[in-house]
Design a protein around this motif. Sequence first.
Motif, PDB file in Angstrom:
ATOM      1  N   ALA A  21      -1.072   4.759  -4.394  1.00 56.49           N
ATOM      2  CA  ALA A  21      -2.408   5.589  -4.528  1.00 56.49           C
ATOM      3  C   ALA A  21      -2.717   6.047  -3.218  1.00 56.49           C
ATOM      4  N   ARG A  22      -3.012   7.269  -3.265  1.00 58.04           N
ATOM      5  CA  ARG A  22      -3.624   7.964  -2.105  1.00 58.04           C
ATOM      6  C   ARG A  22      -4.856   7.363  -1.657  1.00 58.04           C
ATOM      7  N   TYR A  88      -3.156  -4.369  -3.118  1.00 54.45           N
ATOM      8  CA  TYR A  88      -2.702  -3.190  -2.388  1.00 54.45           C
ATOM      9  C   TYR A  88      -3.639  -2.562  -2.163  1.00 54.45           C
ATOM     10  N   PHE A  89      -3.435  -1.434  -1.101  1.00 53.69           N
ATOM     11  CA  PHE A  89      -4.284  -0.468  -0.446  1.00 53.69           C
ATOM     12  C   PHE A  89      -3.877   0.659  -0.624  1.00 53.69           C
ATOM     13  N   PRO A  90      -4.693   1.664   0.113  1.00 49.03           N
ATOM     14  CA  PRO A  90      -4.046   3.158   0.243  1.00 49.03           C
ATOM     15  C   PRO A  90      -2.728   3.464   0.724  1.00 49.03           C
ATOM     16  N   ASP A  91      -1.951   4.082  -0.161  1.00 51.83           N
ATOM     17  CA  ASP A  91      -0.659   4.243   0.161  1.00 51.83           C
ATOM     18  C   ASP A  91       0.298   3.321   0.288  1.00 51.83           C
ATOM     19  N   SER A  92      -0.010   1.944  -0.118  1.00 53.46           N
ATOM     20  CA  SER A  92       0.908   0.953  -0.453  1.00 53.46           C
ATOM     21  C   SER A  92       1.862   1.209  -1.408  1.00 53.46           C
ATOM     22  N   ALA A 410     -10.292  -3.046   2.342  1.00 56.26           N
ATOM     23  CA  ALA A 410     -10.197  -4.330   3.348  1.00 56.26           C
ATOM     24  C   ALA A 410      -9.494  -4.419   4.584  1.00 56.26           C
ATOM     25  N   LEU A 411      -8.111  -3.739   4.123  1.00 55.27           N
ATOM     26  CA  LEU A 411      -7.345  -3.637   5.111  1.00 55.27           C
ATOM     27  C   LEU A 411      -6.991  -2.042   5.688  1.00 55.27           C
ATOM     28  N   PRO A 412      -6.791  -1.872   6.795  1.00 56.22           N
ATOM     29  CA  PRO A 412      -6.366  -0.471   7.130  1.00 56.22           C
ATOM     30  C   PRO A 412      -4.891  -0.492   6.953  1.00 56.22           C
ATOM     31  N   THR A 413      -4.353   0.619   6.442  1.00 57.72           N
ATOM     32  CA  THR A 413      -2.903   1.002   6.326  1.00 57.72           C
ATOM     33  C   THR A 413      -2.424   1.750   7.517  1.00 57.72           C
TER      34      THR A 413
END
Length: 422
Positions: A21-22, A88-92, A410-413
């Motif tokens: 996901a972007r 998961y987070f953006p771009d994971s 919550a977490l930076p990618t």
Amino acid sequence: MLQAALNSGTADRRAVFEVFARHLPNGRRYGVVAGTGRLLDAIEAFSFDEAALEFLSARGVVDETTAGWLEKFRFTGNVWGYPEGECYFPDSPILVVEGTFAEAVLLETVVLSILNHDCAIASAASRMVQAAQGRPLIEMGSRRTHERAAVAAARAAYVAGFATTSNLEAGRRYGVPTAGTSAHAFTLLHDSERHAFEAQLASLGQSTTLLVDTYDVERAVRTAVELAGPSLGAVRIDSGDLGVVARRVRAQLDELGAHDTRIVVTGDLDEYGIAALAAAPVDGYGVGTALVTGSGAPTASLVYKLVARSDGPEDDAPMRSVAKRSAGKPTRGGRKAAIRRVDARGTAYSEVLTTGEPTPGPRDRLLHVPLIQDGTVVGRETLEAARERHARAVRELPATALQLSKGDPALPTEFVDGGPRP
């Protein structure tokens, strides 16, 4: 695409696709991987029978050569992914599909349709579970979505921490614990509320849940305890100011000696409504519409993008990174490994993606696990395992992840260019 690739001779080039996901839905702090078990079943069963091939050929969708290829199709490639229940987070890159271009490209729609739906439901459900602060939630959304989506939604909600579902097919197919209550129609069927309660208690016993807001709540509670005694299981409130009504009902139940009778509330609840009832004497929540529609985000906005491909069909042909460069929707080429960085206190602080060999620290976690190897499913697990994993993954996140207010993930990618990977 398949037909053209077969015609051009590029169909057998090795290819790597990633699902990611972007961005997260507006204001969300994390997403939840769900649907993996359903997806593995779907890929394993993915084939084209005689009726499907006849339709494709008769409508001119594919030519004879392509129809012949589809007749023999079985996925023989490899799939890795974040295990079900993981955050998961953006771009994971939550799923990595490797195979020939022809095999891998056919899976795009089935992969995205399952993961976009189930991840959206689980992500909303997780927020509701956190807002409930340990109080159980019942999934009750079957009447608010497609009949098949309802079963999948119940499964995804259970992965994210819901206690039960009212969808019996989800119980039969996936083993999700089931529970439910009567509707207003049952009360209205009888000549009086008393007769309705008597009928329900006679059939289901004192542990049942009686719906008390068809007419007058105070009178209904009095009648319920009079008929069932102080061991009445629960009462359900479905209307009005739920916090105010719950306090009045709790006081009345205590006055009548029904100290252990639980109060369940329903009625267009979402994570914000649940959080608003944190101080109310509520013992459980029933959630329907908001859950099965992703609480405003009915899709996880996942995409399926080619990130690497070989220069030829040979097994030893070199691989190269590929990426879109279009304005607004660029992608990062190269197959990626994912690492969850964790500090000395056991709290995650970043998501690191690298195109090189991953180098996790002593507390870090590699996130990809094998799901399919050479066409054979190797990553099946129980629903309970996914549910337990999600609980652990949420505990690992920083406290900001649990805030319902809008904010950044919550977490930076972080991206690390480690050179090409085979």
